[in-house]
Scaffold this motif. Structure first.
Motif, PDB file in Angstrom:
ATOM      1  N   ASP A   1      11.867  -4.760  -6.095  1.00 49.53           N
ATOM      2  CA  ASP A   1      11.413  -5.506  -4.875  1.00 49.53           C
ATOM      3  C   ASP A   1      12.703  -5.792  -4.171  1.00 49.53           C
ATOM      4  O   ASP A   1      13.657  -6.376  -4.353  1.00 49.53           O
TER       5      ASP A   1
ATOM      6  N   TRP B   1      -3.619  -2.014 -10.072  1.00 55.83           N
ATOM      7  CA  TRP B   1      -2.087  -1.962 -10.099  1.00 55.83           C
ATOM      8  C   TRP B   1      -1.662  -3.136  -9.909  1.00 55.83           C
ATOM      9  O   TRP B   1      -0.537  -3.275 -10.247  1.00 55.83           O
ATOM     10  N   ASN B   2      -2.214  -3.834  -8.715  1.00 55.22           N
ATOM     11  CA  ASN B   2      -1.573  -4.870  -8.211  1.00 55.22           C
ATOM     12  C   ASN B   2      -2.059  -6.244  -9.116  1.00 55.22           C
ATOM     13  O   ASN B   2      -3.268  -6.686  -8.802  1.00 55.22           O
ATOM     14  N   ASP B   3      -1.404  -6.675 -10.376  1.00 53.41           N
ATOM     15  CA  ASP B   3      -1.637  -7.694 -11.052  1.00 53.41           C
ATOM     16  C   ASP B   3      -1.909  -8.758 -10.337  1.00 53.41           C
ATOM     17  O   ASP B   3      -2.695  -9.632 -10.814  1.00 53.41           O
TER      18      ASP B   3
ATOM     19  N   ILE C   1      -1.149 -13.530  -6.342  1.00 52.96           N
ATOM     20  CA  ILE C   1      -0.016 -13.154  -5.259  1.00 52.96           C
ATOM     21  C   ILE C   1       0.239 -13.957  -4.260  1.00 52.96           C
ATOM     22  O   ILE C   1       1.135 -14.109  -3.652  1.00 52.96           O
TER      23      ILE C   1
ATOM     24  N   LEU D   1       4.424  -3.754   1.061  1.00 55.18           N
ATOM     25  CA  LEU D   1       3.558  -3.181   0.159  1.00 55.18           C
ATOM     26  C   LEU D   1       2.115  -3.432   0.880  1.00 55.18           C
ATOM     27  O   LEU D   1       1.442  -2.671   0.870  1.00 55.18           O
TER      28      LEU D   1
ATOM     29  N   ARG E   1      -8.265  -1.879   1.175  1.00 57.13           N
ATOM     30  CA  ARG E   1      -7.793  -1.865  -0.168  1.00 57.13           C
ATOM     31  C   ARG E   1      -8.823  -2.140  -1.201  1.00 57.13           C
ATOM     32  O   ARG E   1      -8.478  -1.621  -2.152  1.00 57.13           O
TER      33      ARG E   1
ATOM     34  N   GLU F   1       4.985  -8.742  -4.714  1.00 55.95           N
ATOM     35  CA  GLU F   1       3.645  -7.946  -4.129  1.00 55.95           C
ATOM     36  C   GLU F   1       3.349  -8.672  -3.059  1.00 55.95           C
ATOM     37  O   GLU F   1       2.466  -7.877  -2.389  1.00 55.95           O
ATOM     38  N   ASN F   2       3.722  -9.670  -2.650  1.00 57.70           N
ATOM     39  CA  ASN F   2       3.108 -10.296  -1.300  1.00 57.70           C
ATOM     40  C   ASN F   2       3.640  -9.872  -0.092  1.00 57.70           C
ATOM     41  O   ASN F   2       4.490 -10.782   0.591  1.00 57.70           O
TER      42      ASN F   2
ATOM     43  N   ASP G   1      -2.685  -2.010   3.501  1.00 57.56           N
ATOM     44  CA  ASP G   1      -2.171  -2.027   2.195  1.00 57.56           C
ATOM     45  C   ASP G   1      -1.671  -0.709   2.035  1.00 57.56           C
ATOM     46  O   ASP G   1      -2.173   0.259   2.109  1.00 57.56           O
TER      47      ASP G   1
ATOM     48  N   TYR H   1       8.152  -3.155  -2.470  1.00 59.22           N
ATOM     49  CA  TYR H   1       7.705  -3.136  -3.796  1.00 59.22           C
ATOM     50  C   TYR H   1       8.126  -1.748  -4.022  1.00 59.22           C
ATOM     51  O   TYR H   1       7.219  -0.605  -3.726  1.00 59.22           O
TER      52      TYR H   1
END
Length: 666
Positions: A518, A302-304, A444, A429, A370, A453-454, A390, A458
């Protein structure tokens, strides 16, 4: 009108921008001063500064910086008025575009406006809520689904992401939020996404219509949203005919060895299969596990941005384990119904293996890991200086229902302790952000700390945390603090609450009526909104408010209500509309156990009693029905020590009343 002057080819079709006259005598063209161009470079000078040319060049054709621009010289005397209607449209061919433009010009603007409003009102009015919080109401009743449909499903673009592509996982999730209001839209999206799958089971990460050019990747979750969305659709509609619908596969180039992806325009394969087979191949493609028994991470889940965790083919994802368990449980039952016993056995064995790994190697002591890198290094562990915990691995431990009750509570306690910042109203996140971590999780770490995401908030994942908190809160309905957490998280995620906050509002800086993907979490930009409009969090937050806070759980024929709303909300209301049928559910706090079995004296005429958690055959109800759902709370008064202006504070309640329509309100 001039569709010939401003028409532009778009892929295999023709778009147009034209002027449609309104009013008597407006077709007189003897003094027509309309000017036009299809070249955007006319609006910039040699130094790149924006200019307004005195005359447009009437340029069209290939090789331009494309746009569609019209201008007209207008002189108005005092008291005079002038009206023009401008139309945007698209058709498959230039001739069809001309015909469409001419037909559209013949429709009065007011008529078109009324038809458009009626269409939106029908869609957005299918689910309406009334709570003590008017900001929650206006978001749930109008803005969240409007954002989902207009930005995500129609435009596929926003101010910060003007891409126009369909994301495989993206629009499937968006359409899931519309399964009550417009189930056919979700069905169409499922069929469309099945057509973007290769015979091996993997899919295009995104693609552009109408040609289909897009990217084939090693992402491990994209393909799985197809069976996930199918299960959601079938649960809510019982439309089993979907599973038998035949859809072709794609045929395209394999991803070269060592490459992350391949961009191309694949061809439609001569091989077709049922929707059931398409979804089943997605699961089959995802059964391989790594050294710890967990599903492979691939080029990202999910987290590209975590594209380096498993790019060597050995990294594993804990979150994907929860997700696959959720999907496979539902699909084992479907496979059994289809007589596909080989898959029942294969998927059952895989499910047992994932469960064993999640119960052992995935647990870090106080929360869930994670992932594991290709070399076996854990990500999301207390032993690391960065990325120690995470969010989605904890939230889905609850949402999947696979973790033990003790660990579900432990994981969400860790979320509250390490990822929630009440002072800033943020649900991060991950924490701490990834900066110097080795091995590198991927791109990321190119984001500044606390951005996207970092380690930012999110919103997509934040909604899952809200839903997980509500899942736990429902299990302990007399726990006032547990009942307050989901609504508190809603205020952290809500653009309206953040924008009106005396401190957060000044920092936020983006629209108060649409979700931002975000919100930044690290100085000097704590609380700053990121990109808005184009985010799947809008559809998920709508679902969270209706399904988790107000507790509406629906299937094709039945529903029940199991809310997790603050104890100091005296009442709330859900109204469901489908065709001629209207169903009202009135949620009312009572302070004695005896009152659970009595209709309130001011209940609307004809109302019936429905207990929390009691199934109701809604499909068998007459055209209009009303039910009162009593909710026991030992104390309704707000916490005396809580400032109502504090972050996450519930609005101060007023005694419930009944309006002229017989509707409970607060």
């Amino acid at each position: 009108m001039h569709p010939d002057r401003s028409g532009r080819r778009a892929g295999r079709g023709t778009a147009f921008f034209c002027e449609a006259s309104v009013g008597a005598g407006e077709e007189e063209r003897s003094n027509d001063s309309t000017d036009w161009t299809c070249d955007r470079s006319e609006f910039w000078d040699a130094q790149g500064r924006l200019v307004l040319p005195l005359q447009l060049g009437q340029r069209s054709g290939f090789g331009l910086d494309p746009c569609a621009a019209l201008s007209r010289l207008v002189t108005l005397r005092p008291g005079a008025s002038f009206a023009r209607v401008y139309l945007l449209g698209y058709a498959a061919t230039e001739a069809a575009a001309r015909t469409l433009a001419q037909q559209a010009a013949g429709v009065a603007a007011a008529e078109r406006e009324h038809a458009t409003l009626a269409q939106w009102n029908a869609l957005l009015g299918a689910t309406q809520v009334r709570t003590p919080d008017p900001l929650l109401d206006v978001l749930v009743n109008r803005w969240l689904l409007y954002q989902t449909v207009s930005s995500r499903l129609y435009a596929k673009a926003g101010f910060y992401q003007a891409g126009g592509a369909t994301g495989y996982r993206d629009q499937l999730q968006d359409a899931m939020a519309l399964v009550w209001a417009q189930p056919g839209l979700l069905r169409s999206q499922i069929v469309l996404c099945a057509s973007r799958q290769f015979e091996a089971g993997d899919v295009q990460h995104w693609w552009h219509a109408p040609g289909g050019a897009g990217v084939r990747t090693h992402f491990s979750d994209d393909l799985l949203w197809l069976p996930f969305a199918c299960a959601h659709y079938l649960q809510h509609t019982a439309d089993s005919e979907l599973l038998g619908e035949q859809v072709p596969f794609l045929q395209g180039a394999e991803i070269p060895e060592g490459a992350e992806d391949v961009y191309e325009t694949p061809h439609t394969s001569a091989t077709t299969a049922s929707i059931y087979e398409h979804a089943a191949r997605a699961i089959d493609h995802s059964l391989n596990v790594g050294a710890h028994g967990l599903p492979l991470m691939g080029g990202g889940d999910w987290n590209d941005g975590m594209n380096r965790v498993g790019d060597g083919g050995q990294g594993e994802s804990v979150w994907l384990g929860w997700f696959l368990c959720t999907i496979t449980r539902a699909w084992i039952a479907l496979a059994r119904q289809q007589g596909d016993l080989a898959r029942v056995q294969r998927w059952g064995d895989a499910l047992a293996g994932w469960r064993a790994a999640l119960a052992t190697t995935a647990w870090d002591g106080d929360w869930y890991l994670r992932a594991f890198f290709d070399d076996g290094t854990p990500l999301g562990t207390h032993t690391r200086a960065e990325g120690r915990i995470d969010l989605i691995a904890q939230a889905w431990a609850v949402l999947s229902g696979e973790a033990s009750q003790v660990r579900q509570h432990g994981a969400m306690l860790a979320v509250q302790t390490h990822l929630v910042d009440p002072g800033a109203g943020l649900i991060q996140l991950l924490e701490p952000p990834l900066v110097h971590a080795q091995p590198s999780a991927g791109y990321i770490q190119a984001y500044p700390p606390g951005v996207r995401e970092n380690g930012g908030q999110y919103a997509h994942a934040g909604v899952w945390a809200l839903m997980a908190a509500a899942t736990l809160g429902v299990q302990d309905p007399r726990n006032a603090e547990a009942a307050r957490v989901p609504y508190r998280y809603f205020t952290y995620l809500s653009p309206a609450h953040r924008a009106q906050h005396p401190v957060w509002g000044a920092q936020y800086g983006v629209e108060p009526y649409v979700m931002a993907a975000d919100v930044y979490s690290q100085p000097p930009y704590v609380g700053r909104g990121g990109w808005s409009w184009y985010t799947g969090a809008a559809g998920w937050l709508h679902r969270a408010a209706v399904e988790s806070i107000l507790g509406l759980q629906m299937s094709a024929h039945e529903l029940f209500v199991a809310p997790c709303m603050p104890h100091d909300w005296p009442s709330a209301e859900i109204t469901l509309v489908r065709g001629p049928r209207t169903l009202r559910l009135l949620l009312v706090r009572v302070t004695s156990a005896m009152a659970l079995y009595l209709l309130p004296p001011n209940a609307p005429a004809g109302a019936r009693l429905l207990q929390a958690g009691e199934p109701l055959r809604w499909a068998d109800l007459p055209g209009s029905a009303c039910f009162v759902v009593p909710l026991y709370a030992p104390a309704m008064a707000p916490l005396a020590s809580q400032d109502p202006r504090a972050p996450g504070a519930a609005p101060q309640p007023t005694p419930p009343r009944v309006d002229e329509a017989g509707s409970f309100s607060a």
